[in-house]
Design a protein around this motif. Structure first.
Motif, PDB file in Angstrom:
ATOM      1  N   ALA A 117      63.869  36.782  12.327  1.00  0.00           N
ATOM      2  CA  ALA A 117      64.712  36.432  11.318  1.00  0.00           C
ATOM      3  C   ALA A 117      65.601  35.141  11.424  1.00  0.00           C
ATOM      4  N   THR A 118      66.103  35.079  12.824  1.00  0.00           N
ATOM      5  CA  THR A 118      66.835  34.057  13.064  1.00  0.00           C
ATOM      6  C   THR A 118      65.993  32.522  12.827  1.00  0.00           C
ATOM      7  N   VAL A 119      64.871  32.469  13.052  1.00  0.00           N
ATOM      8  CA  VAL A 119      63.986  31.476  12.694  1.00  0.00           C
ATOM      9  C   VAL A 119      63.950  31.257  11.173  1.00  0.00           C
ATOM     10  N   ALA A 120      63.802  32.112  10.279  1.00  0.00           N
ATOM     11  CA  ALA A 120      63.860  32.198   9.089  1.00  0.00           C
ATOM     12  C   ALA A 120      65.246  31.620   8.595  1.00  0.00           C
ATOM     13  N   MET A 121      66.348  32.027   9.203  1.00  0.00           N
ATOM     14  CA  MET A 121      67.784  31.686   8.941  1.00  0.00           C
ATOM     15  C   MET A 121      67.684  30.314   9.038  1.00  0.00           C
ATOM     16  N   ARG A 122      67.112  29.849  10.225  1.00  0.00           N
ATOM     17  CA  ARG A 122      67.276  28.257  10.299  1.00  0.00           C
ATOM     18  C   ARG A 122      66.568  27.243   9.543  1.00  0.00           C
ATOM     19  N   GLU A 123      65.174  27.686   9.162  1.00  0.00           N
ATOM     20  CA  GLU A 123      64.368  27.105   8.152  1.00  0.00           C
ATOM     21  C   GLU A 123      65.161  26.925   6.985  1.00  0.00           C
ATOM     22  N   ALA A 124      65.862  28.050   6.602  1.00  0.00           N
ATOM     23  CA  ALA A 124      66.581  28.378   5.084  1.00  0.00           C
ATOM     24  C   ALA A 124      67.710  27.540   5.296  1.00  0.00           C
ATOM     25  N   SER A 125      68.400  27.456   6.156  1.00  0.00           N
ATOM     26  CA  SER A 125      69.770  26.533   6.427  1.00  0.00           C
ATOM     27  C   SER A 125      69.429  25.008   6.281  1.00  0.00           C
ATOM     28  N   GLN A 126      68.226  24.759   6.614  1.00  0.00           N
ATOM     29  CA  GLN A 126      67.779  23.351   6.843  1.00  0.00           C
ATOM     30  C   GLN A 126      67.536  23.005   5.226  1.00  0.00           C
ATOM     31  N   GLN A 127      66.597  23.819   4.619  1.00  0.00           N
ATOM     32  CA  GLN A 127      66.459  23.612   3.217  1.00  0.00           C
ATOM     33  C   GLN A 127      67.595  23.578   2.337  1.00  0.00           C
ATOM     34  N   LEU A 128      68.535  24.667   2.405  1.00  0.00           N
ATOM     35  CA  LEU A 128      69.620  24.714   1.768  1.00  0.00           C
ATOM     36  C   LEU A 128      70.528  23.369   2.075  1.00  0.00           C
ATOM     37  N   ARG A 129      70.457  22.743   3.170  1.00  0.00           N
ATOM     38  CA  ARG A 129      71.426  21.590   3.575  1.00  0.00           C
ATOM     39  C   ARG A 129      70.777  20.518   2.719  1.00  0.00           C
ATOM     40  N   TYR A 130      69.214  20.387   2.830  1.00  0.00           N
ATOM     41  CA  TYR A 130      68.653  19.283   1.890  1.00  0.00           C
ATOM     42  C   TYR A 130      68.832  19.518   0.488  1.00  0.00           C
ATOM     43  N   TRP A 131      68.583  20.586   0.030  1.00  0.00           N
ATOM     44  CA  TRP A 131      68.887  20.757  -1.596  1.00  0.00           C
ATOM     45  C   TRP A 131      70.413  20.696  -2.032  1.00  0.00           C
ATOM     46  N   ALA A 132      71.474  21.252  -1.080  1.00  0.00           N
ATOM     47  CA  ALA A 132      72.997  20.810  -1.475  1.00  0.00           C
ATOM     48  C   ALA A 132      72.960  19.283  -1.316  1.00  0.00           C
ATOM     49  N   ARG A 133      72.429  18.671  -0.543  1.00  0.00           N
ATOM     50  CA  ARG A 133      72.578  17.139  -0.406  1.00  0.00           C
ATOM     51  C   ARG A 133      72.094  16.658  -1.754  1.00  0.00           C
ATOM     52  N   GLU A 134      71.023  17.012  -2.018  1.00  0.00           N
ATOM     53  CA  GLU A 134      70.259  16.439  -3.266  1.00  0.00           C
ATOM     54  C   GLU A 134      70.947  16.704  -4.454  1.00  0.00           C
ATOM     55  N   LEU A 135      71.490  17.635  -4.807  1.00  0.00           N
ATOM     56  CA  LEU A 135      72.057  18.280  -5.907  1.00  0.00           C
ATOM     57  C   LEU A 135      73.573  17.857  -5.921  1.00  0.00           C
ATOM     58  N   GLY A 136      74.322  17.271  -4.685  1.00  0.00           N
ATOM     59  CA  GLY A 136      75.370  16.951  -4.618  1.00  0.00           C
ATOM     60  C   GLY A 136      76.507  18.214  -4.642  1.00  0.00           C
ATOM     61  N   LEU A 137      76.089  19.282  -3.897  1.00  0.00           N
ATOM     62  CA  LEU A 137      76.923  20.181  -3.869  1.00  0.00           C
ATOM     63  C   LEU A 137      77.836  20.441  -2.745  1.00  0.00           C
TER      64      LEU A 137
END
Length: 163
Positions: A117-137
């Protein structure tokens, strides 16, 4: 070269007041760019409980700004909420079972290994950072795309007696 054809039914009559005409053109341009403001009440069916909770949180935060997000950004917001859900599920697993767990494969039996689950957390956090940046969050993303937070503008001339 033949003259460009125009559809007279789509033209704004010349006798109209210029202000409503400009407003109509602005609305048309907004709709062309990404649609009108997102309808937060139309919640994506694909999201689970955690994703829907994040969707609801965003809806509450941006309720005052009707066109901050547009219908054209629905898929991006849905992706962000989906990755939030994946991150939350992985974080819950790490919280409950810890960062290391009992090995399950034949090679790992009898020893502890990193919780997958730590690997899943890392992957999800990378995607969250990408989408947060893309959406201006994030604050940094809002500065980069030119959206200043109210109250965060340190360069405002309102408080400058010399301006």
């Amino acid at each position: 070269m033949p003259a460009r054809r125009t559809n007279d039914a789509l033209k704004i009559p010349k006798g109209l007041n210029i202000l409503p005409q400009k407003k109509a053109l602005a609305l048309a341009k907004d709709a062309e760019i990404g649609g009108l403001g997102i309808d937060w009440a139309d919640r994506p069916e694909i999201l689970d409980a955690a994703g829907l909770a994040e969707w609801g949180r965003l809806a509450a935060v941006y309720a005052h700004d009707a066109t901050r997000f547009r219908e054209g950004e629905r898929a991006a917001i849905t992706a962000y909420c989906s990755w939030w859900s994946a991150f939350a599920a992985a974080a819950e697993d790490v919280r409950d079972r810890g960062p290391v767990v009992e090995g399950r494969s034949d090679m790992d039996r009898g020893r502890t290994v990193k919780n997958p689950a730590t690997v899943a957390m890392r992957e999800a956090s990378q995607q969250l950072r990408y989408w947060a940046r893309e959406l201006g969050l994030t604050t940094d993303a809002r500065v980069r795309i030119g959206l200043a937070d109210q109250g965060d503008d340190k360069t405002s001339d309102d408080d400058n007696p010399f301006a």
